[in-house]
Scaffold this active site. Sequence first.
Site, PDB file in Angstrom:
ATOM      1  N   ALA A  70      -2.001   6.457   3.125  1.00 55.88           N
ATOM      2  CA  ALA A  70      -2.598   7.597   2.421  1.00 55.88           C
ATOM      3  C   ALA A  70      -1.833   7.966   1.153  1.00 55.88           C
ATOM      4  CB  ALA A  70      -2.689   8.798   3.349  1.00 55.88           C
ATOM      5  N   THR A  71      -0.518   7.815   1.174  1.00 64.13           N
ATOM      6  CA  THR A  71       0.262   8.180  -0.021  1.00 64.13           C
ATOM      7  C   THR A  71      -0.201   7.344  -1.217  1.00 64.13           C
ATOM      8  OG1 THR A  71       2.149   8.755   1.362  1.00 64.13           O
ATOM      9  CG2 THR A  71       2.608   8.361  -0.976  1.00 64.13           C
ATOM     10  N   ASN A 153      -1.675  19.041   7.974  1.00 66.61           N
ATOM     11  CA  ASN A 153      -0.733  18.279   8.792  1.00 66.61           C
ATOM     12  C   ASN A 153       0.320  19.136   9.468  1.00 66.61           C
ATOM     13  OD1 ASN A 153      -0.193  18.253   5.817  1.00 66.61           O
ATOM     14  ND2 ASN A 153       1.838  17.748   6.549  1.00 66.61           N
ATOM     15  N   GLN A 181      -5.195  13.453   8.345  1.00 69.21           N
ATOM     16  CA  GLN A 181      -5.040  14.019   9.688  1.00 69.21           C
ATOM     17  C   GLN A 181      -6.383  14.184  10.390  1.00 69.21           C
ATOM     18  OE1 GLN A 181      -2.320  14.495  11.412  1.00 69.21           O
ATOM     19  NE2 GLN A 181      -0.752  14.321   9.844  1.00 69.21           N
ATOM     20  N   SER A 201      -4.870   7.042   6.526  1.00 69.18           N
ATOM     21  CA  SER A 201      -3.803   6.146   6.995  1.00 69.18           C
ATOM     22  C   SER A 201      -4.082   5.769   8.441  1.00 69.18           C
ATOM     23  CB  SER A 201      -2.456   6.878   6.971  1.00 69.18           C
ATOM     24  OG  SER A 201      -1.666   6.516   5.886  1.00 69.18           O
ATOM     25  N   ALA A 202      -3.963   4.464   8.772  1.00 71.09           N
ATOM     26  CA  ALA A 202      -4.303   4.000  10.127  1.00 71.09           C
ATOM     27  C   ALA A 202      -3.365   4.534  11.212  1.00 71.09           C
ATOM     28  CB  ALA A 202      -4.301   2.472  10.158  1.00 71.09           C
ATOM     29  N   HIS A 203      -2.086   4.764  10.848  1.00 71.82           N
ATOM     30  CA  HIS A 203      -1.123   5.104  11.911  1.00 71.82           C
ATOM     31  C   HIS A 203      -1.303   6.507  12.484  1.00 71.82           C
ATOM     32  CE1 HIS A 203       1.924   7.643   9.633  1.00 71.82           C
ATOM     33  NE2 HIS A 203       1.245   7.133   8.617  1.00 71.82           N
ATOM     34  N   THR A 239      -1.845  -9.174  -2.393  1.00 69.53           N
ATOM     35  CA  THR A 239      -2.403  -9.876  -1.231  1.00 69.53           C
ATOM     36  C   THR A 239      -2.748  -8.881  -0.140  1.00 69.53           C
ATOM     37  OG1 THR A 239      -1.084 -11.803  -1.766  1.00 69.53           O
ATOM     38  CG2 THR A 239      -1.898 -11.653   0.497  1.00 69.53           C
ATOM     39  N   CYS A 326       7.645  13.692   6.529  1.00 72.86           N
ATOM     40  CA  CYS A 326       8.179  13.275   5.251  1.00 72.86           C
ATOM     41  C   CYS A 326       9.178  14.287   4.701  1.00 72.86           C
ATOM     42  CB  CYS A 326       7.034  13.079   4.250  1.00 72.86           C
ATOM     43  SG  CYS A 326       5.451  12.915   5.027  1.00 72.86           S
TER      44      CYS A 326
END
Length: 383
Positions: A70-71, A153, A181, A201-203, A239, A326
């Site tokens: 996301a960043t 968040n 989120q 973001s996937a995590h 890539t 963060c």
Amino acid sequence: MIYLDYHSTSPVDLRVAKKVLHYMVDDFGNASSIDHDYGDKAELAVQDATKRLSELIQASPQEIIFTSGATESINLGIQGTVKHLQKLGITPRIAISAVEHKAVFDVCYELKDHKQIELTTLPVDCRANIDLSHLENACAAGIDLLCIMAANNEVGSIYPVKKICTLAQAYNIPVLCDATQAVGKIPIHFYDFGVTMLALSAHKFYGPKGVGALVIRKDHKLEPILYGGGHQHSLRSGTLNVPGIVGLGEACRLRQLEMEVDEVAIAAKRNKLQTLLCERIPAIVVNGDVENRLAGNLHISVPGIPNSAVIARVRHKLAISTGAACSSGVETPSHVLTAMGLAEDVVEGALRISLGKFTSDEDIINAADILSTEIDAIQKLMM
Ligand code: PLP
């Protein structure tokens, strides 16, 4: 050790991890290799992941750009739009809410400090809600980009993205929505909500770290911020992280199937934990909008008990947080809680507890015991 820091990151679902592993060691090809089956398989896997993500958020596959998270997505969305407008001779005016993540805040302040943009910060109330009439006034005054998150968040507040986008559309203002989120937890409909750019973001939803996406509406113009091999319509060279993208896609597929049921169960556990803590710690304050927050969010303070003292005592048995991952470790009070106008002792005592689908009933009972015992011990020491 009990893990209650899902807003920071979530464990990867084993079903996701198995697919990631497969695309690391077996079908490990480069999705841009057009000369053999390895490349073709990788390309097909990326196409499948793109489809899964587009289904979860109801966007078109052609509008998805994969990133490192996301960043990066937010940086591409904001800096890319700014660069495009500057090429047209415009100094962009950007508005953000006062409770945006640092990924939005810091890029905007950096641009503002270098006189690249004009910046307006929209205030929030004591529950972190945005005043829509204030937002409308800002739109009417003229903005070239509005950045609003879908869910916070820290305190977990959920924002009325569709209403906000409708308002912005009336003034032809593009909206960048940081949905990091929210995706996989609440329904996010890219088209129906009228979002122009959406970051994720996937995590945060049981996928791997280091992979995310920026979804960009076809008619929105922006410049790349990374240059190289011209991958992904030349908007994000480099890539493709095939295993990560596959993991993101599989995480999306599972959320599409399981989100609704999982989130109801998560909310029930969060409510149980809240009840137990409120019973055992009479001085406790629950922060944010308790009527309208993410199912897994419980944000509390015990005024007068510094959060650092609690963390020091629980850190080896309970994973909770003083704020955003963060910025933990940085000795400044949370800009979100400060913007909400909370009292100093509430800010200093703030603890973010966040649950996910792997949180068990036993975790809840044990977490309530640990927290109430340790906070009681600190209170006695302070007497
Ligand atoms: N936006 C929000 C609301 C977040 O919670 C986070 C991560 O905590 C980010 C952006 C940045 O995500 P990432 O660190 O995966 O790039």
